[in-house]
Design an enzyme around this catalytic site. Structure first.
Site, PDB file in Angstrom:
ATOM      1  N   ASP A  46     -15.609   9.946   8.261  1.00 51.86           N
ATOM      2  CA  ASP A  46     -14.360   9.122   7.914  1.00 51.86           C
ATOM      3  C   ASP A  46     -13.088   9.868   8.338  1.00 51.86           C
ATOM      4  O   ASP A  46     -13.016  11.087   8.148  1.00 51.86           O
ATOM      5  CB  ASP A  46     -14.399   8.426   6.655  1.00 51.86           C
ATOM      6  CG  ASP A  46     -13.815   7.174   6.522  1.00 51.86           C
ATOM      7  OD1 ASP A  46     -14.392   5.924   6.770  1.00 51.86           O
ATOM      8  OD2 ASP A  46     -12.377   7.301   6.579  1.00 51.86           O
ATOM      9  N   ARG A  80       0.838  -1.246  -0.163  1.00 53.69           N
ATOM     10  CA  ARG A  80       0.015  -0.177  -0.073  1.00 53.69           C
ATOM     11  C   ARG A  80       0.822   1.631  -0.006  1.00 53.69           C
ATOM     12  O   ARG A  80       0.324   2.230  -0.397  1.00 53.69           O
ATOM     13  CB  ARG A  80      -1.105   0.098   1.269  1.00 53.69           C
ATOM     14  CG  ARG A  80      -2.016  -1.101   1.062  1.00 53.69           C
ATOM     15  CD  ARG A  80      -3.245  -0.592   1.597  1.00 53.69           C
ATOM     16  NE  ARG A  80      -4.295  -1.802   2.141  1.00 53.69           N
ATOM     17  CZ  ARG A  80      -4.930  -1.555   2.883  1.00 53.69           C
ATOM     18  NH1 ARG A  80      -5.110  -0.657   3.875  1.00 53.69           N
ATOM     19  NH2 ARG A  80      -5.804  -2.772   3.327  1.00 53.69           N
TER      20      ARG A  80
HETATM   21  C1  LIG Z   1     -14.048  -1.178   6.502  1.00 51.98           C
HETATM   22  S1  LIG Z   1     -14.486   0.329   6.486  1.00 51.98           S
HETATM   23  C2  LIG Z   1     -15.990   0.077   6.984  1.00 51.98           C
HETATM   24  C3  LIG Z   1     -17.039   1.077   6.230  1.00 51.98           C
HETATM   25  C4  LIG Z   1     -18.655   0.851   6.533  1.00 51.98           C
HETATM   26  N1  LIG Z   1     -18.728   1.349   7.768  1.00 51.98           N
HETATM   27  C5  LIG Z   1     -19.195  -0.605   6.570  1.00 51.98           C
HETATM   28  O1  LIG Z   1     -19.289  -1.154   7.422  1.00 51.98           O
HETATM   29  O2  LIG Z   1     -19.267  -1.059   5.335  1.00 51.98           O
HETATM   30  C6  LIG Z   1     -13.716   1.073   7.891  1.00 51.98           C
HETATM   31  C7  LIG Z   1     -13.567   2.762   7.523  1.00 51.98           C
HETATM   32  O3  LIG Z   1     -13.185   3.251   8.954  1.00 51.98           O
HETATM   33  C8  LIG Z   1     -12.156   4.247   8.761  1.00 51.98           C
HETATM   34  N2  LIG Z   1     -11.532   4.530   9.788  1.00 51.98           N
HETATM   35  C9  LIG Z   1     -10.376   3.938  10.301  1.00 51.98           C
HETATM   36  N3  LIG Z   1     -10.142   4.426  11.524  1.00 51.98           N
HETATM   37  C10 LIG Z   1     -10.828   5.638  11.799  1.00 51.98           C
HETATM   38  C11 LIG Z   1     -10.636   6.730  12.646  1.00 51.98           C
HETATM   39  N4  LIG Z   1      -9.901   6.661  13.728  1.00 51.98           N
HETATM   40  N5  LIG Z   1     -11.816   7.779  12.709  1.00 51.98           N
HETATM   41  C12 LIG Z   1     -12.555   7.570  11.424  1.00 51.98           C
HETATM   42  N6  LIG Z   1     -12.266   6.755  10.771  1.00 51.98           N
HETATM   43  C13 LIG Z   1     -11.558   5.746  10.975  1.00 51.98           C
HETATM   44  C14 LIG Z   1     -11.320   3.858   7.496  1.00 51.98           C
HETATM   45  O4  LIG Z   1     -11.050   5.100   6.755  1.00 51.98           O
HETATM   46  C15 LIG Z   1     -12.555   3.140   6.779  1.00 51.98           C
HETATM   47  O5  LIG Z   1     -13.126   3.795   5.968  1.00 51.98           O
END
Ligand SMILES: C[S@@+](CC[C@H](N)C(=O)[O-])C[C@H]1O[C@@H](n2cnc3c(N)ncnc32)[C@H](O)[C@@H]1O
Length: 279
Positions: free
Chosen positions: A143, A32
């Site tokens: 996000d 990545r």
């Molecule tokens: C796997 S995705 C989940 C998306 C959606 N909620 C779902 O369940 O399909 C996880 C997301 O969490 C975000 N993320 C990770 N750490 C975070 C943080 N500290 N604050 C906000 N968002 C975060 C990532 O950028 C990513 O887009």
């Protein structure tokens, strides 16, 4: 990459996003971060770690952190939470005075599929009940990652993305086709707003929500971080609101404030605290 480099890079990610990267995921850093190394003219991850130790490396550290988030999502993911919400939103509508919007937060929304799925559900509910149609529904998606938020705001999805979770009837009714991609219709997008926000930061300015979806992000956190974020989410929830977690996530054992709604896995209310506030 030396073990010291692994420790430095994953330490930065953990501190900035809460995400834990295990030693067996070293390949993830290699793949990545390759484009970032190329752009910066850095020969290796060790060189990146050295650069990040220098002053004024904040933007680079943030970029690296965002590249290491996992952004997988899909429409109506896991099905069941949306079936619960189909019953829960009308109950909230009946419980609220006229004119008060229902506030919904998709925390860690990635490319917006949770937020848009909820908006589609709100349209379906409004079409079935003219009373619900008069209720304003506001959906905030947040996000940590700027790139996914840009995609969420664009509301434009590939054939592959819409094939995951969307019945064909819903696709044709709620999206318009633009060459090989599909754009969410304006009336569905109009309820949704997307903003950058770190779940580890101060969330108080957001106010309180009737519904919080925070799915498939806590799995990347260690237990103390999970507990801290769940506590902050509980603070943002209305006393009769509901928090929806991902299928592999639980709030059990993370403090007493959140309690599963009766008969539901993955949907939580404020439990004892709500009872106390109602008393
Ligand atoms: C796997 S995705 C989940 C998306 C959606 N909620 C779902 O369940 O399909 C996880 C997301 O969490 C975000 N993320 C990770 N750490 C975070 C943080 N500290 N604050 C906000 N968002 C975060 C990532 O950028 C990513 O887009």
């Amino acid at each position: 990459m030396t073990p010291a480099t692994f420790t430095v890079l994953t330490g930065i990610v953990k501190q900035r996003s809460g995400g834990v990267i295990n030693p067996d995921q070293g390949y993830m850093l290699e793949t990545r971060l390759a484009p970032l190394l190329k752009r910066e003219g850095l020969p290796s991850l060790d060189a990146l770690a050295a650069r990040l130790a220098a002053p004024r490396s904040d933007t680079l550290a943030q970029e690296m952190t965002e590249l290491l988030t996992t952004n997988e999502s899909s429409f109506f993911r896991d099905g069941r939470p949306f079936e619960h919400l189909r019953g829960f939103l009308p109950a909230l509508h009946r419980a609220r005075p006229p004119g008060m919007p229902l506030r919904i937060w998709s925390a860690a929304c990635s490319t917006g599929q949770d937020a848009y799925s909820i908006s589609i559900l709100a349209s379906e509910l409004g079409e079935a009940d003219p009373g619900f149609a008069t209720r304003r529904v506001e959906i905030l998606g947040t996000d940590i990652c700027g790139a996914v938020l840009e995609r969420a705001r664009a509301g434009l999805f590939t054939q592959f993305e819409v094939q995951r979770g969307l019945p064909i009837r819903t696709l044709l009714k709620r999206f318009t086709q633009e060459e090989t991609r599909w754009r969410i219709r304006p009336e569905i997008a109009a309820r949704c707003r997307f903003e950058r926000l770190n779940l580890l930061g101060d969330l108080r300015a957001l106010g309180r929500f009737d519904v919080i979806f925070c799915r498939n992000v806590l799995i990347y956190f260690d237990v103390p971080t999970k507990a801290r974020v769940l506590d902050a989410l509980a603070d943002r929830l209305q006393p009769d609101g509901a928090l929806y977690l991902g299928a592999a996530e639980t709030a059990l054992g993370m403090g007493a404030r959140l309690a599963p709604l009766p008969g539901e896995r993955g949907v939580y209310g404020l439990g004892m605290e709500a009872e106390r506030l109602r008393a």
